[in-house]
Scaffold this active site. Structure first.
Site, mmCIF file in Angstrom:
data_model
loop_
_atom_site.group_PDB
_atom_site.id
_atom_site.type_symbol
_atom_site.label_atom_id
_atom_site.label_comp_id
_atom_site.label_asym_id
_atom_site.label_seq_id
_atom_site.Cartn_x
_atom_site.Cartn_y
_atom_site.Cartn_z
ATOM 1 N N ASP A 278 -6.159 -41.065 7.746
ATOM 2 C CA ASP A 278 -6.309 -42.278 8.428
ATOM 3 C C ASP A 278 -5.242 -43.062 8.743
ATOM 4 O O ASP A 278 -5.422 -43.821 8.184
ATOM 5 C CB ASP A 278 -7.558 -42.558 8.788
ATOM 6 C CG ASP A 278 -9.204 -41.364 9.749
ATOM 7 O OD1 ASP A 278 -7.673 -40.148 10.142
ATOM 8 O OD2 ASP A 278 -9.613 -41.407 9.004
ATOM 9 N N ASP B 232 -13.836 -40.457 8.808
ATOM 10 C CA ASP B 232 -15.065 -41.693 8.754
ATOM 11 C C ASP B 232 -16.208 -41.766 9.836
ATOM 12 O O ASP B 232 -17.561 -41.355 9.477
ATOM 13 C CB ASP B 232 -14.501 -43.000 9.488
ATOM 14 C CG ASP B 232 -13.518 -43.384 10.326
ATOM 15 O OD1 ASP B 232 -13.980 -42.147 11.295
ATOM 16 O OD2 ASP B 232 -12.774 -43.967 10.382
ATOM 17 N N ASP C 24 -16.107 -35.635 12.308
ATOM 18 C CA ASP C 24 -14.372 -35.636 10.798
ATOM 19 C C ASP C 24 -15.878 -34.477 9.743
ATOM 20 O O ASP C 24 -14.716 -34.329 9.129
ATOM 21 C CB ASP C 24 -14.435 -36.715 10.108
ATOM 22 C CG ASP C 24 -13.301 -38.216 10.909
ATOM 23 O OD1 ASP C 24 -12.710 -37.347 11.885
ATOM 24 O OD2 ASP C 24 -13.916 -39.178 10.929
ATOM 25 N N ASN D 248 -6.682 -24.983 -35.261
ATOM 26 C CA ASN D 248 -7.786 -23.021 -35.279
ATOM 27 C C ASN D 248 -6.406 -22.457 -35.985
ATOM 28 O O ASN D 248 -6.340 -21.614 -36.730
ATOM 29 C CB ASN D 248 -8.051 -23.602 -34.491
ATOM 30 C CG ASN D 248 -9.268 -23.904 -33.784
ATOM 31 O OD1 ASN D 248 -9.189 -25.570 -34.786
ATOM 32 N ND2 ASN D 248 -9.872 -24.344 -32.875
ATOM 33 N N ASN E 139 -12.925 -29.064 -39.046
ATOM 34 C CA ASN E 139 -13.711 -28.787 -37.859
ATOM 35 C C ASN E 139 -14.232 -29.880 -37.389
ATOM 36 O O ASN E 139 -14.229 -30.177 -35.748
ATOM 37 C CB ASN E 139 -14.203 -27.551 -38.133
ATOM 38 C CG ASN E 139 -14.467 -27.349 -36.775
ATOM 39 O OD1 ASN E 139 -14.356 -26.936 -35.973
ATOM 40 N ND2 ASN E 139 -16.224 -26.645 -36.404
ATOM 41 N N ASP F 33 -12.154 -31.838 -34.494
ATOM 42 C CA ASP F 33 -12.687 -30.661 -32.552
ATOM 43 C C ASP F 33 -13.336 -32.213 -32.308
ATOM 44 O O ASP F 33 -13.458 -32.614 -31.293
ATOM 45 C CB ASP F 33 -12.890 -29.589 -33.431
ATOM 46 C CG ASP F 33 -11.793 -28.010 -33.543
ATOM 47 O OD1 ASP F 33 -10.950 -28.844 -32.914
ATOM 48 O OD2 ASP F 33 -12.579 -27.402 -33.259
HETATM 49 P P1 ATP Z 1 -7.253 -43.951 13.197
HETATM 50 O O1 ATP Z 1 -7.192 -43.040 13.518
HETATM 51 O O2 ATP Z 1 -6.402 -44.761 13.501
HETATM 52 O O3 ATP Z 1 -8.192 -44.525 12.638
HETATM 53 P P2 ATP Z 1 -8.893 -43.049 14.791
HETATM 54 O O4 ATP Z 1 -8.994 -41.903 15.155
HETATM 55 O O5 ATP Z 1 -10.292 -43.493 14.374
HETATM 56 O O6 ATP Z 1 -8.507 -44.428 14.299
HETATM 57 P P3 ATP Z 1 -10.132 -43.641 17.842
HETATM 58 O O7 ATP Z 1 -11.913 -44.944 16.817
HETATM 59 O O8 ATP Z 1 -10.650 -42.309 18.106
HETATM 60 O O9 ATP Z 1 -8.905 -43.865 16.575
HETATM 61 O O10 ATP Z 1 -9.940 -44.769 18.782
HETATM 62 C C1 ATP Z 1 -8.650 -43.954 19.780
HETATM 63 C C2 ATP Z 1 -8.745 -44.633 20.628
HETATM 64 O O11 ATP Z 1 -10.212 -45.071 21.132
HETATM 65 C C3 ATP Z 1 -7.876 -45.902 20.212
HETATM 66 O O12 ATP Z 1 -6.470 -45.615 20.119
HETATM 67 C C4 ATP Z 1 -8.972 -47.182 21.127
HETATM 68 O O13 ATP Z 1 -7.617 -47.318 22.848
HETATM 69 C C5 ATP Z 1 -9.975 -46.156 21.691
HETATM 70 N N1 ATP Z 1 -11.484 -47.095 21.264
HETATM 71 C C6 ATP Z 1 -11.443 -47.366 19.764
HETATM 72 N N2 ATP Z 1 -12.774 -47.521 19.335
HETATM 73 C C7 ATP Z 1 -13.376 -48.486 20.524
HETATM 74 C C8 ATP Z 1 -14.134 -49.163 20.975
HETATM 75 N N3 ATP Z 1 -15.537 -49.183 20.203
HETATM 76 N N4 ATP Z 1 -15.481 -48.651 22.618
HETATM 77 C C9 ATP Z 1 -13.949 -48.444 23.129
HETATM 78 N N5 ATP Z 1 -12.837 -47.461 22.857
HETATM 79 C C10 ATP Z 1 -12.635 -47.611 21.547
#
Ligand code: ATP
Length: 908
Positions: A327, A647, A651, A713, A741, A745
């Protein structure tokens, strides 16, 4: 009481003597912790120390030794019996100590894997270990959290919980705090309760804890089905098979020696003892144990570098990783976001200043829409400012960094979250998720409270709304729900031209590497307390864009380069816009032409097409967590061993599918952590690379261990097997065989297991995981060096005057012991000379080598040990000769390494 689902919220709160706004006091928590104990399930069958001892004693080789002791006793040789028993005890002790250490290391790792939870105590929200929870605690939960204890819900917002661990129902259940049941209900129907071990999949909720530890429903089940499976790692399994094969071979050799000895006219009891001792010595009994120990201690070392390994095989797999999919946010970047750019639809906010402490400084002349934008960003937000906000230096906010940045920006303009929560109480919400890429909240407007706020004037743009909705998220996601745009204090239709202008401004911001969030509002003059997402998320008015800077981690670039040098592909996967991703990838110097693919392009490719392209892609942008699965599959089909970070709750499948799932320890959800093999406690990309390095070093050490024990050995077997053919008596007596041994060992080999990784470990390509452990010349070396050792000893035995049998045996015994010490020192590295490595670079091994040397001298010069081992004092000159001869295998290996080094430099 197990009927909390049948009481009203206030009754539950009162019954548990707590308060939803303040929570328990620290003193009360302490009292309750004493009364209820830690919030943990007591594991029924962790391996108890006595069990480890029992396993050591009943190991088949020890049984063989006991048989040898019995034979000695029968033939009336009490000294031998006692000596063999002493060796059994020493062997068992060494084994026990190692295994106990490994067990303890694993138990400590497990304890660390306990998640932390958000609780309200002493009037503040803080994070504590789930282990510290007590009944009466107020716990706040959100999507991705594992429910840490049983509790009565007192607040819910679109909460859904997956309860299959308890009820077997795989569909997530809707929860509602307000429901009260008149009569008893089954667990799965109690929609006002949460139970330990279940998972929040959507929305938010707050519980008052009703039961902890073994008193929870899960604890009750756990009590009845307590079992622990200990699975062997693939390497352990392979080595166990190898051990069995060697055992069989040893039995054959021992049988041959027995027959040969008897034919030569040796006594039956002597030959039986010799055969058994040789069988014991021939089998590297430490084999499976050393793998467990190396892996467990390796895991402990990785923990010191912030990588928490959740299962042992992962340590092994880490060493063969060929691709790391990471990420961007938080792993490659610091996840410390700050608002550094704002664009209102009508006008860019030029000269937005960041003060010394990266604070936002708003000039009085800023357009009112800016105030509205900041206010909206802080409202549509789950982050909270901690009370330390009084002091700007310690500005801390708890929550998702994207959101904390907005809360901090609003606070810098004078808008505090506590005041906002009073003035605009939230009545409904559609939470953020990475697929929709937006979040929407609905608020009542309390004019009396709101009128006191610093930026209240900006609200006049909206007239006198009774209800306000705010949505924030990715550009495309918000454009889809907006119909108007706020320009110069009025709303105008959001036509194609506006869309184009917004898009251009957005791209300009993203190209600077900023994460860009769009913000929009919608208002009603009538009060509204709830709305379905479909009717809520439409007809919004576009306010503007906020650009968040998230600096690259200082160590990220170097770690990426190290990984690439080690033949590992680094792939960045992000939910962010392609332009933002491109900027970061350029900074990391990994982006090649045509190396960026968006989620949209990805979904247009067939699996075969993706497989064709995957090797030339370094960055995947605007992808959803589901896309990660396709990426892993394609890479795996190309034969890659993939480590994938994650995270979020979505995922989890990708983390499970990857060869190594890596979860973020700080921002990761409990669900992601549970699906992962490794949890990064600092969320740092460099930690993954360090863990791969450790994984490689650990695999190397296991190979070195094998090389060391098997070489010795093999040499010993040659000596004892061939000596009779050369007309010599038995070169070693049974106790001497067992002694060698034990030191070789049992002690020296284990110290090789803690060898720090070699310098060049990250300059060579990854190992093929299917590769046999003896690959790369290891098998050849074992046979060759073993043969050399055997030959050296045989020639020495031939040359040494054999008038005095005891002295003759002592000289061979000593030469063998010394050569095993020398071999242990040089086998430490496959390429570097011991003189380059330095003796001090593996101090445990040096310590053991010195100790062994001293002990060996003891066996030949101390009268008591002389009687025991049937040895005689060697004259100094003979000792010097034995020493000199013993170094031949050492020099041979040093020479082999020198030639290997020369070959590789001339090749370069
Ligand atoms: P990375 O892979 O870089 O860690 P991510 O996959 O976790 O990013 P996301 O958190 O899914 O990315 O965010 C994707 C998009 O969603 C961001 O570019 C942003 O525009 C929007 N975004 C992220 N966090 C929020 C939030 N808390 N509220 C609203 N929109 C959000």
């Amino acid at each position: 009481m197990s009927s909390w689902h049948r009481v009203e919220i206030p009754t539950a709160i009162e019954g548990l003597q707590t308060d939803t706004q303040c929570g328990l006091s620290a003193a009360e928590v302490e009292r309750r912790q004493e009364r209820y104990g830690p919030n943990e399930l007591i594991e029924g069958k962790r391996k108890q120390p006595w069990r480890i001892v029992w396993e050591q004693i009943t190991a088949s080789l020890v049984l063989l030794l006991l048989a040898a002791a019995a034979i000695s006793a029968v033939v009336g040789d009490l000294t031998d019996t006692l000596a063999i028993l002493a060796i059994v005890v020493l062997n068992a002790y060494l084994g026990f100590r190692q295994e106990y250490r490994a067990e303890r290391a694993m138990a400590a790792l497990k304890r660390l894997a306990i998640p932390s939870v958000k609780v309200r105590r002493d009037g503040q929200v803080r994070e504590v270990s789930a282990r510290d929870l007590v009944p009466g605690d107020i716990v706040l939960l959100e999507a991705g959290n594992r429910v840490p204890a049983d509790g009565r819900l007192w607040e819910t917002a679109a909460l859904k919980v997956q309860e299959s661990a308890l009820t077997g129902e795989s569909e997530a259940a809707d929860k509602d705090a307000q429901v009260v049941f008149a009569e008893d209900r089954a667990l799965g129907d109690r929609c006002n309760m949460l139970y330990r071990g279940t998972t929040v999949t959507y929305g938010r909720g707050a519980i008052v804890v009703t039961a902890t530890g073994m008193e929870t429903e899960l604890g009750r089940i756990a009590r009845s089905i307590q079992t622990v499976k200990t699975e062997l790692t693939p390497l352990q399994r392979r080595l166990e098979d190898l051990g069995k094969a060697l055992g069989l071979a040893a039995a054959v050799v021992a049988g041959t020696i027995l027959v040969l000895g008897l034919l030569r006219g040796e006594s039956l009891d002597l030959m039986l003892l010799t055969a058994i001792s040789l069988a014991v010595a021939a089998v590297p009994e430490g084999l499976p144990a050393v793998v467990t120990i190396s892996l467990a201690l390796g895991a402990q070392r990785m923990l010191q570098r912030n990588a928490l390994v959740r299962n042992l095989p992962a340590v092994e797999t880490l060493g063969s990783v060929t691709a790391i999919c990471s990420d961007k946010t938080g792993t490659l970047t610091e996840n410390r976001m700050t608002v550094t750019a704002i664009e209102l639809a009508g006008q860019p906010v030029d000269g937005l200043q960041c003060g010394d402490r990266q604070q936002l400084v708003l000039a009085a002349s800023e357009p009112p829409a800016l105030g509205l934008l900041l206010l909206s960003g802080a409202l549509c937000n789950d982050a909270v400012l901690s009370s330390e906000w009084e002091c700007p230096d310690a500005c801390q906010a708890i929550g998702d960094p994207t959101e904390t940045a907005l809360v901090v920006a609003a606070a810098q303009a004078g808008l505090q979250t506590v005041d906002l929560a009073r003035a605009f109480p939230r009545v409904a919400e559609v939470p953020f998720d990475s697929d929709r890429k937006r979040m929407t909240t609905l608020h009542q407007v309390s004019i009396a409270e709101a009128g006191e706020l610093p930026l209240w004037d900006s609200m006049h743009l909206l007239g006198k709304p009774a209800t306000l909705a705010v949505s924030k998220g990715a550009l495309d996601s918000l454009l889809a729900i907006c119909t108007r745009v706020w320009v110069d204090c009025r709303e105008v239709p959001l036509d194609g031209e506006w869309q184009q202008r917004i898009q251009t401004r957005h791209d300009r911001m993203a190209a600077k590497g900023l994460r860009v969030l769009a913000i929009a509002v919608r208002s009603w003059e009538a009060p509204l307390t709830e709305a379905a997402p479909s009717s809520l998320e439409r007809d919004f008015t576009w306010l503007g864009l906020v650009g968040l800077r998230d600096p690259l981690r200082p160590a990220a670039k170097e770690a990426v380069q190290t990984a690439r040098q080690a033949g590992i592909r680094v792939v960045v996967i992000t939910g962010d816009h392609p332009e933002t991703a491109r900027h970061i990838a350029r900074e990391l110097e990994i982006l090649e032409d045509g190396g960026l693919l968006t989620g949209m392009e990805l979904s247009g490719l067939s699996p075969a097409e993706l497989e064709d392209r995957i090797e030339s892609v370094q960055v995947f942008a605007r992808v959803s967590p589901e896309d990660k699965l396709d990426i892993i599959r394609a890479l795996q089909r190309r034969g890659q061993i993939v480590a994938m970070t994650g995270d979020g709750i979505n995922d989890a499948p990708a983390l499970k599918k990857a060869d190594i799932g890596v979860a973020m320890g700080i921002v990761g959800t409990d669900v992601a952590k549970e699906a992962a093999d490794v949890v990064l406690q600092d969320d740092n990309f460099a930690t993954i690379v360090a863990a791969v390095r450790d994984g490689r070093a650990i695999y190397d050490n296991i190979r070195k261990f094998l090389k060391y024990t098997l070489t010795g050995n093999v040499g010993q077997i040659w000596l004892i097997l061939l000596a009779p053919f050369l007309g010599m008596p038995l070169p070693l007596n049974p106790l001497q065989i067992l002694w060698i041994n034990l030191i070789a060992d049992g002690m020296l080999a284990l110290a090789i297991g803690v060898e720090p990784g070699e310098e060049g470990v990250m300059r060579r390509p990854p190992r093929n995981p299917k590769q046999n452990i003896f690959a790369g010349g290891l098998g050849r070396d074992i046979v060759a060096i073993g043969l050399l050792l055997g030959l050296v000893l045989l020639v020495f035995a031939c040359q040494y005057p054999s008038v005095d049998l005891v002295r003759w045996q002592t000289a061979i015994f000593t030469t063998l012991a010394f050569s095993r010490i020398g071999l242990a020192l040089t086998i430490r590295s496959d390429t570097d000379s011991l003189f380059k490595l330095g003796l001090m670079s593996n101090q445990p091994l040096l310590g053991v080598a010195v100790l062994t040397f001293g002990l060996q001298l003891g066996t030949i010069y101390l009268p008591l040990l002389q009687t025991l081992f049937e040895t005689a004092s060697l004259p100094l000159a003979d000792l010097a000769i034995a020493f000199a001869v013993s170094t031949i295998p050492f020099w041979a290996l040093e020479l082999q390494k020198w030639m290997a080094r020369r070959r590789s430099t001339s090749f370069c």
